[in-house]
Write an enzyme that holds these catalytic residues in place. Sequence first.
Site, short mmCIF file in Angstrom:
data_model
loop_
_atom_site.label_atom_id
_atom_site.label_comp_id
_atom_site.label_asym_id
_atom_site.label_seq_id
_atom_site.Cartn_x
_atom_site.Cartn_y
_atom_site.Cartn_z
N LYS A 1 -18.66 -10.85 -19.78
CA LYS A 1 -17.71 -9.45 -19.73
C LYS A 1 -16.68 -9.59 -18.97
O LYS A 1 -15.45 -9.27 -19.17
CB LYS A 1 -18.65 -8.14 -19.14
CG LYS A 1 -18.00 -6.92 -19.48
CD LYS A 1 -18.69 -5.79 -18.83
CE LYS A 1 -18.01 -4.58 -19.33
NZ LYS A 1 -18.79 -3.27 -19.07
N MET B 1 -47.53 -9.63 -52.05
CA MET B 1 -47.68 -11.10 -51.88
C MET B 1 -49.08 -11.41 -51.00
O MET B 1 -49.72 -12.14 -51.18
CB MET B 1 -46.47 -11.97 -51.57
CG MET B 1 -46.70 -13.19 -51.81
SD MET B 1 -46.81 -13.75 -53.44
CE MET B 1 -45.13 -13.80 -53.95
N GLU C 1 -29.34 -4.43 -34.90
CA GLU C 1 -28.51 -5.73 -34.74
C GLU C 1 -28.94 -6.61 -35.96
O GLU C 1 -28.23 -7.53 -36.43
CB GLU C 1 -28.31 -6.21 -33.39
CG GLU C 1 -27.61 -5.72 -32.33
CD GLU C 1 -28.39 -4.41 -31.58
OE1 GLU C 1 -29.59 -4.23 -32.14
OE2 GLU C 1 -27.98 -4.01 -30.73
#
Lengths: 173, 600
Positions: free
Chosen positions: B174, B496, B62
Amino acid sequence: MSDNLENFRSATIAVLVENEAGVLARVIGLFSGRGYNIESLTVAPVDEDRRLSRITVVTSGTGMVIEQIKAQLDRLVPVHKVSDLSLAGPHLVRELALIKVVGSGEHRVEALRLADAFRARVVDATTESFVFEMTGNADKIDAFCNLMRPIGLKEVSRTGAVAIVRGSSALTV
Amino acid sequence: MSATSQHAATQPLTMSGAEVVLRALKEQGVEVIFGYPGGAVLPIYDAIFQQNAIRHILVRHEQAAVHAAEGYARSTGKVGCVLVTSGPGATNAVTGLLDALMDSIPLVCLTGQVPTHLIGNDAFQEADTTGITRPATKHNYLVKRSADLARVVHEAFHVARSGRPGPVVIDLPKDILINKAPYTEAPPAAQPHRSYRPVTSPDMAQVRKAVAMMKQAKRPVIYAGGGVINSGPEAARLLSDFAHLTGFPVTNTLMGLGAFPSQDPQFIGMLGMHGTYEANLVMHGCDVMLNMGARFDDRVTGNLAFFSPGSKKIHADIDPSSINKNVKVEVPIVGDAGQILAAMIQVWKEDSQPPMREALAEWWRQIDLWRGKNCLQYVQQGKIIKPQHAVKRLYEITRESGRETFITTEVGQHQMWAAQYFGFEKPNRWMTSGGLGTMGYGLPAAMGVQIAHPDALVIDIAGEASILMNIQEMATLCQYRLPVKVFILNNEYMGMVRQWQELLHGGRYSESYSEALPDFVKLAESFHGVGLRATEESQLDDVIREMLATDRPVIADIAVAKDENCFPMIPSGAAHNEMILGPGQEGGVAGVTDEGKVLV
């Protein structure tokens, strides 16, 4: 740094918001998430027809931080208006307190005497307790509580400040 | 009650909540949704199955759905759309949402929720999604009444795209998706929202004040940010017009790259922590600064106490809360960057006061001296590929190809090298995670860009560490035949982190070595893509050319110098005039103070 301390001030901010679920959480989350102070915060619906609630928040910070707080509040979607009463001119600030004092004998007499001097009302009484109701600014309530402490102060419930600007100008949508 | 809702109330309801959602998305112009199914959103997936207007792209995580929608949004100017399920679906999306919030990317994210009667019961896959996403979104909604559904979807898109854009979550229980619901059309654009009314047109008195200040400027600078990009391509065109009208130098923030053409002689490069020598010294030494749609971010300002000490500042921003947040300015202007630039051009032309031409010419002579330092130079010697050289060749070869090119990045050294060595001539061609600094952003973002621009060249400039954070999206690329190119600058370090450990922590490389890396060529092949590798400089151009010529997903694993640092660098806690330059170059080599070490 000294500059910052000099600019440090208290502010009473009134916020008109949509009376909807989650709006108070948005305001409080903003203060905690960005590290702003909340000295007191009150909220209640003020216009049922137009679904408006009014939040009064007392905060403190440097001038720049207070401006930030107002701008951040103003950009919340359910916020209609933000007003810094500390800058809007003369305004009234009131707080309601319910104060329970427990004691006997001479202490009861003294408690009633002080209450009279502070214009606190007795709203509940038993043979060993009183509940006083008083309104005023925070300093007045602080002073009353401090005097009651040696007499038998047991419990205090305070609303935090509500405020309104004096005169005919008004904070409306 | 309006006529439409009255009408709706008297009609028998025929559409399910899920169908109402899809119809509202369609009315809002949504063509693509990035998502991942689950129990709570099955009704929407069922509705998606039964229509063709909206295309669904199945991601593999997601978080990637949100970044893909960000890439889609930033490369098109449209609102990106995401669909995830309740609980873990929603929590996985949170990083992407906050990324979009920090970088002002318009998104609407639909999250499933357990049915209303189970909310608060710790039901299976229940999360307090509106609670969790409240500080990660511009706004969020929990729809508890079917009658509100269509209105909320329309409002969410309005909030996401207007003012300072940002992500909006709609949490959909739902039962609301299954129950019949009335459809209402979007309110007309002219009808203002009850409480949310962002200001877009500037106060002309402020614009005139700003122009008067700029006419007097002897050492001006225009510092332009993502606000110009968000305003739309017209704003970027107006920025060029205004720069040419005034003759002022222009620097862009990381989010603003492409807002001003990199090839324009008035462009002095990116500013900030890894900005150019000339851009940072111009910021430090200017007498009038026009901040157009940027937010004085800490990566840009360095130590605030020493930030541009002698300048008067004009700050144009659509978000009033960005003004006077970090830096006090003399002239604030609230509004849309495009509208403000148009107003400034008009007032500049009307104003009879001539600009300070001689002083400006002197300022440019100074800037040219700084430019002469050639702060981005590097030495490519021998077989080992310098990462800067890899990006530079990638830029040059894609330019030669003449193809429409979009670049995304992950986060770290490679991101800064991409910003320094890849030039952008147009807005919306550069997608990077600026504010949040999300490793794993680049690959899914590239996916979203490629969906929006199927024929364009889309390249994710990546590091070997970041790419592994969303590598599963290679499967999505394969499924939808998206020919995204992943160009990995592989130095076997979280570069980095390693650089900061070298400069600030005595070279103790704690946990920053990329141990046990996969074979990226085989990895690409296992995902049905093409894997390429360059280990010596002599192979670099061929690999880049082959990558560009391949019409399939590609991972190009470029082995680069392992200990290269990203310069120039303003160390934490230092000022703009205390940059560290690369080896062999003199510069203010500032020691990092203890106060500086506290900063990230």
